[in-house]
Design a protein around this motif. Structure first.
Motif, mmCIF file in Angstrom:
data_model
loop_
_atom_site.group_PDB
_atom_site.id
_atom_site.type_symbol
_atom_site.label_atom_id
_atom_site.label_comp_id
_atom_site.label_asym_id
_atom_site.label_seq_id
_atom_site.Cartn_x
_atom_site.Cartn_y
_atom_site.Cartn_z
ATOM 1 N N LEU A 23 -2.998 1.091 -0.963
ATOM 2 C CA LEU A 23 -1.843 0.607 -1.722
ATOM 3 C C LEU A 23 -1.729 -0.914 -1.639
ATOM 4 O O LEU A 23 -1.384 -1.566 -2.629
ATOM 5 N N LEU A 24 -2.008 -1.471 -0.478
ATOM 6 C CA LEU A 24 -1.946 -2.925 -0.332
ATOM 7 C C LEU A 24 -3.005 -3.601 -1.202
ATOM 8 O O LEU A 24 -2.734 -4.617 -1.848
ATOM 9 N N ARG A 25 -4.215 -3.020 -1.235
ATOM 10 C CA ARG A 25 -5.268 -3.558 -2.113
ATOM 11 C C ARG A 25 -4.864 -3.396 -3.575
ATOM 12 O O ARG A 25 -5.054 -4.289 -4.394
ATOM 13 N N LEU A 26 -4.286 -2.243 -3.885
ATOM 14 C CA LEU A 26 -3.861 -1.992 -5.258
ATOM 15 C C LEU A 26 -2.785 -2.985 -5.686
ATOM 16 O O LEU A 26 -2.809 -3.498 -6.806
ATOM 17 N N ALA A 27 -1.834 -3.266 -4.805
ATOM 18 C CA ALA A 27 -0.757 -4.203 -5.139
ATOM 19 C C ALA A 27 -1.336 -5.553 -5.534
ATOM 20 O O ALA A 27 -0.919 -6.144 -6.538
ATOM 21 N N GLN A 28 -2.299 -6.042 -4.771
ATOM 22 C CA GLN A 28 -2.913 -7.331 -5.109
ATOM 23 C C GLN A 28 -3.620 -7.258 -6.454
ATOM 24 O O GLN A 28 -3.539 -8.173 -7.261
ATOM 25 N N ARG A 29 -4.291 -6.163 -6.688
ATOM 26 C CA ARG A 29 -5.018 -5.999 -7.958
ATOM 27 C C ARG A 29 -4.051 -5.908 -9.141
ATOM 28 O O ARG A 29 -4.251 -6.536 -10.172
#
Length: 106
Positions: A23-29
């Motif tokens: 989710l943290l990676r997704l948020a940045q993306r």
């Protein structure tokens, strides 16, 4: 007009760390997607298995474009195991005019 998307779900504990990292990676993306204004991840204070996501888009059209993106498909892959009670809502903001007096609770 902006649109806010709210996604709420519960996650089984064995998958929690993996999904949280995803989710943290997704948020940045997602924040790098065209016209994404905000992406917030919340967990339940008394229930760390509860997740609520809020993301705000410049327009409904931008949100619809995101629905067909690779980022969303990667997001869906995070939820193959352990997610229950997934609810996704599209919300339209309503604002109180500034001329209305504000009442504060004590």
């Amino acid at each position: 007009m902006t649109v806010t998307i709210m996604a709420s779900f519960y996650l089984d504990s064995p998958n929690r760390a993996r999904v949280r990292e995803g989710l943290l990676r997704l948020a940045q993306r997602v924040l790098n997607e065209q016209n994404c204004l905000r992406f917030d991840i919340h967990t339940g204070t008394g229930d760390p298995g509860q997740f609520i996501l809020f993301h705000r888009w410049e327009s409904r059209r931008d949100w619809q474009h995101f629905l067909n993106s690779d980022a969303l498909h990667d997001f869906q892959d995070l939820f193959e195991d352990g997610v229950t009670d997934l609810v996704i809502k599209e919300l339209t903001p309503h604002f109180v005019p500034s001329s209305v007096p504000t009442v504060h609770a004590r």
